[in-house]
Design a protein around this motif. Structure first.
Motif, PDB file in Angstrom:
ATOM      1  N   GLN A   1      -3.897  -2.971   5.020  1.00 16.55           N
ATOM      2  CA  GLN A   1      -2.647  -2.632   4.347  1.00 16.55           C
ATOM      3  C   GLN A   1      -2.947  -1.879   3.058  1.00 16.55           C
ATOM      4  O   GLN A   1      -3.826  -2.285   2.285  1.00 16.55           O
ATOM      5  N   VAL A   2      -2.227  -0.784   2.828  1.00 19.23           N
ATOM      6  CA  VAL A   2      -2.361  -0.001   1.608  1.00 19.23           C
ATOM      7  C   VAL A   2      -0.995   0.079   0.958  1.00 19.23           C
ATOM      8  O   VAL A   2      -0.011   0.447   1.603  1.00 19.23           O
ATOM      9  N   CYS A   3      -0.924  -0.283  -0.303  1.00 21.30           N
ATOM     10  CA  CYS A   3       0.349  -0.290  -1.024  1.00 21.30           C
ATOM     11  C   CYS A   3       0.157   0.377  -2.380  1.00 21.30           C
ATOM     12  O   CYS A   3      -0.816   0.098  -3.089  1.00 21.30           O
ATOM     13  N   LEU A   4       1.082   1.245  -2.742  1.00 21.06           N
ATOM     14  CA  LEU A   4       1.049   1.902  -4.040  1.00 21.06           C
ATOM     15  C   LEU A   4       2.309   1.516  -4.789  1.00 21.06           C
ATOM     16  O   LEU A   4       3.419   1.861  -4.375  1.00 21.06           O
ATOM     17  N   ALA A   5       2.163   0.766  -5.853  1.00 19.98           N
ATOM     18  CA  ALA A   5       3.314   0.314  -6.627  1.00 19.98           C
ATOM     19  C   ALA A   5       2.928   0.177  -8.095  1.00 19.98           C
ATOM     20  O   ALA A   5       1.840  -0.321  -8.420  1.00 19.98           O
TER      21      ALA A   5
ATOM     22  N   LEU B   1      -2.894   1.162  -6.805  1.00 19.65           N
ATOM     23  CA  LEU B   1      -3.124   1.253  -5.372  1.00 19.65           C
ATOM     24  C   LEU B   1      -3.841  -0.020  -4.939  1.00 19.65           C
ATOM     25  O   LEU B   1      -4.929  -0.318  -5.430  1.00 19.65           O
ATOM     26  N   SER B   2      -3.219  -0.792  -4.046  1.00 23.88           N
ATOM     27  CA  SER B   2      -3.811  -2.043  -3.565  1.00 23.88           C
ATOM     28  C   SER B   2      -4.169  -1.907  -2.094  1.00 23.88           C
ATOM     29  O   SER B   2      -3.375  -1.409  -1.300  1.00 23.88           O
ATOM     30  N   ILE B   3      -5.361  -2.355  -1.752  1.00 27.36           N
ATOM     31  CA  ILE B   3      -5.837  -2.311  -0.366  1.00 27.36           C
ATOM     32  C   ILE B   3      -6.232  -3.719   0.032  1.00 27.36           C
ATOM     33  O   ILE B   3      -6.978  -4.395  -0.690  1.00 27.36           O
ATOM     34  N   GLN B   4      -5.711  -4.167   1.181  1.00 28.28           N
ATOM     35  CA  GLN B   4      -6.043  -5.492   1.696  1.00 28.28           C
ATOM     36  C   GLN B   4      -6.524  -5.342   3.126  1.00 28.28           C
ATOM     37  O   GLN B   4      -5.888  -4.683   3.948  1.00 28.28           O
ATOM     38  N   SER B   5      -7.661  -5.952   3.438  1.00 27.40           N
ATOM     39  CA  SER B   5      -8.293  -5.795   4.744  1.00 27.40           C
ATOM     40  C   SER B   5      -8.725  -7.154   5.283  1.00 27.40           C
ATOM     41  O   SER B   5      -9.095  -8.044   4.515  1.00 27.40           O
TER      42      SER B   5
ATOM     43  N   GLU C   1      -6.318   1.641 -10.257  1.00 29.36           N
ATOM     44  CA  GLU C   1      -5.259   2.249 -11.066  1.00 29.36           C
ATOM     45  C   GLU C   1      -5.119   3.704 -10.647  1.00 29.36           C
ATOM     46  O   GLU C   1      -6.093   4.454 -10.652  1.00 29.36           O
ATOM     47  N   ALA C   2      -3.906   4.100 -10.244  1.00 28.35           N
ATOM     48  CA  ALA C   2      -3.662   5.458  -9.740  1.00 28.35           C
ATOM     49  C   ALA C   2      -3.079   6.311 -10.859  1.00 28.35           C
ATOM     50  O   ALA C   2      -1.872   6.381 -11.034  1.00 28.35           O
ATOM     51  N   GLY C   3      -3.924   6.935 -11.612  1.00 26.43           N
ATOM     52  CA  GLY C   3      -3.471   7.728 -12.750  1.00 26.43           C
ATOM     53  C   GLY C   3      -3.372   9.211 -12.457  1.00 26.43           C
ATOM     54  O   GLY C   3      -3.725  10.032 -13.307  1.00 26.43           O
TER      55      GLY C   3
ATOM     56  N   ARG D   1      -5.750   5.837   5.544  1.00 28.70           N
ATOM     57  CA  ARG D   1      -4.312   5.734   5.390  1.00 28.70           C
ATOM     58  C   ARG D   1      -3.836   6.840   4.450  1.00 28.70           C
ATOM     59  O   ARG D   1      -4.567   7.257   3.551  1.00 28.70           O
ATOM     60  N   LYS D   2      -2.600   7.282   4.658  1.00 29.15           N
ATOM     61  CA  LYS D   2      -1.998   8.272   3.779  1.00 29.15           C
ATOM     62  C   LYS D   2      -0.876   7.602   3.008  1.00 29.15           C
ATOM     63  O   LYS D   2      -0.036   6.915   3.591  1.00 29.15           O
ATOM     64  N   VAL D   3      -0.849   7.776   1.691  1.00 28.53           N
ATOM     65  CA  VAL D   3       0.223   7.220   0.864  1.00 28.53           C
ATOM     66  C   VAL D   3       0.769   8.318  -0.042  1.00 28.53           C
ATOM     67  O   VAL D   3       0.083   9.277  -0.362  1.00 28.53           O
ATOM     68  N   ILE D   4       2.030   8.156  -0.431  1.00 31.11           N
ATOM     69  CA  ILE D   4       2.655   9.116  -1.337  1.00 31.11           C
ATOM     70  C   ILE D   4       2.825   8.443  -2.681  1.00 31.11           C
ATOM     71  O   ILE D   4       3.452   7.387  -2.786  1.00 31.11           O
ATOM     72  N   GLN D   5       2.243   9.058  -3.699  1.00 29.35           N
ATOM     73  CA  GLN D   5       2.314   8.494  -5.039  1.00 29.35           C
ATOM     74  C   GLN D   5       3.606   8.904  -5.716  1.00 29.35           C
ATOM     75  O   GLN D   5       4.032  10.032  -5.616  1.00 29.35           O
TER      76      GLN D   5
END
Length: 199
Positions: free
Chosen positions: A130-134, A138-142, A173-175, A195-199
Motif C-alpha cells: 500500500q502506498v499513501c500520500l497524505a 509518502l507512506s509505504i506498507q508491505s 517526507e514528500a517535499g 506504484r504511481k501516486v499523484i502528489q
C-alpha cells in the motif's frame, strides 16, 4: 459460461496469433479466446500479453459488451508504470516497441480500490503493498520487509532513494512540487513493486 474452468477448455478456448494481437495467458500459452467459469468472481485477474509487429501506439478498448459485462467494469493494469485504467469507460492508449510482451498487462474486474491490491501472479504478497500520500508524507506498507524505496518522476529521474529500510513500513517526507510520482519498493528478497501516486 457453464462448462468452462480457469484452465484450458477444448471447445471453448482458442489459441492463435495474427500480425498484432492481444491475448490472455494460461501459463506460457497464448489464447485469443479464453472462457471463464461461473459463477463470475470479481477478484479474477488475467495476465494479458500482446504481440506488436512494429513499434508504435496501441489502444485497448471495448467497443461492445454483453451479458454481465454491460454493467461490470473491466480494468487494465499497465505494470510498466503501475497505471490502473477502466477500459469500460475509455480506451487505454500506450506505446510499445516491436516484439512479444507477456508480462506488461493484467485484466481485472474488481472496483479500483480492490483492483489495486490484486495481482495475477501466484504470489500476491507484493500486490498488497500500500502506498499513501497524505499531508506531505509518502507512506509505504508491505507484507514483506522493504530493503529500498526509490521515488521517480514520470521522466524517470530519481528524486530520492531510501536504502537499508529493513522494515515493512517506511515514511518519506514528500517535499516536491505537485506532480505524479513513481514509487518503487524493493523487498529484502529482491522482489519489486511499482506504484504511481499523484502528489
Amino acid at each position: 459460461m457453464d462448462g468452462t474452468t480457469i484452465g484450458a477448455d477444448p471447445g471453448y478456448d482458442c489459441m492463435g496469433f495474427s500480425t498484432s494481437v492481444f491475448y490472455t495467458l494460461l501459463g506460457t500459452d497464448a489464447y485469443i479466446i479464453q472462457g471463464r467459469p461461473l459463477p463470475f468472481t470479481g477478484d479474477d485477474v488475467i495476465p494479458l500479453g500482446y504481440k506488436a509487429a512494429q513499434a508504435g501506439s496501441f489502444t485497448l478498448s471495448i467497443p461492445d459488451a454483453d451479458g454481465l459485462f454491460e454493467a461490470q467494469d473491466i480494468l487494465v493494469r499497465d505494470k510498466l508504470d503501475g497505471t490502473l485504467h477502466n477500459v469500460s469507460e475509455a480506451p487505454y492508449t500506450f506505446t510499445s516497441n516491436a516484439g512479444i510482451f507477456n508480462d506488461r498487462f493484467e485484466v481485472l474486474y474488481a472496483d479500483m480500490a480492490t483492483a489495486s491490491v490484486l495481482s495475477a501472479g501466484t504470489d500476491n504478497t507484493l500486490a498488497r503493498v500500500q502506498v499513501c500520500l497524505a499531508h506531505g508524507t509518502l507512506s509505504i506498507q508491505s507484507p514483506k520487509n522493504i530493503a529500498t524505496v526509490n521515488l521517480y518522476d514520470t521522466s524517470g529521474r530519481l528524486l530520492t532513494s531510501r536504502s537499508h529500510v529493513n522494515a515493512p513500513t517506511v515514511a518519506i517526507e514528500a517535499g516536491w512540487t505537485k506532480q505524479v510520482l513513481i514509487v518503487q519498493a524493493v523487498a529484502l528478497d529482491g522482489s519489486t513493486v511499482t506504484r504511481k501516486v499523484i502528489q
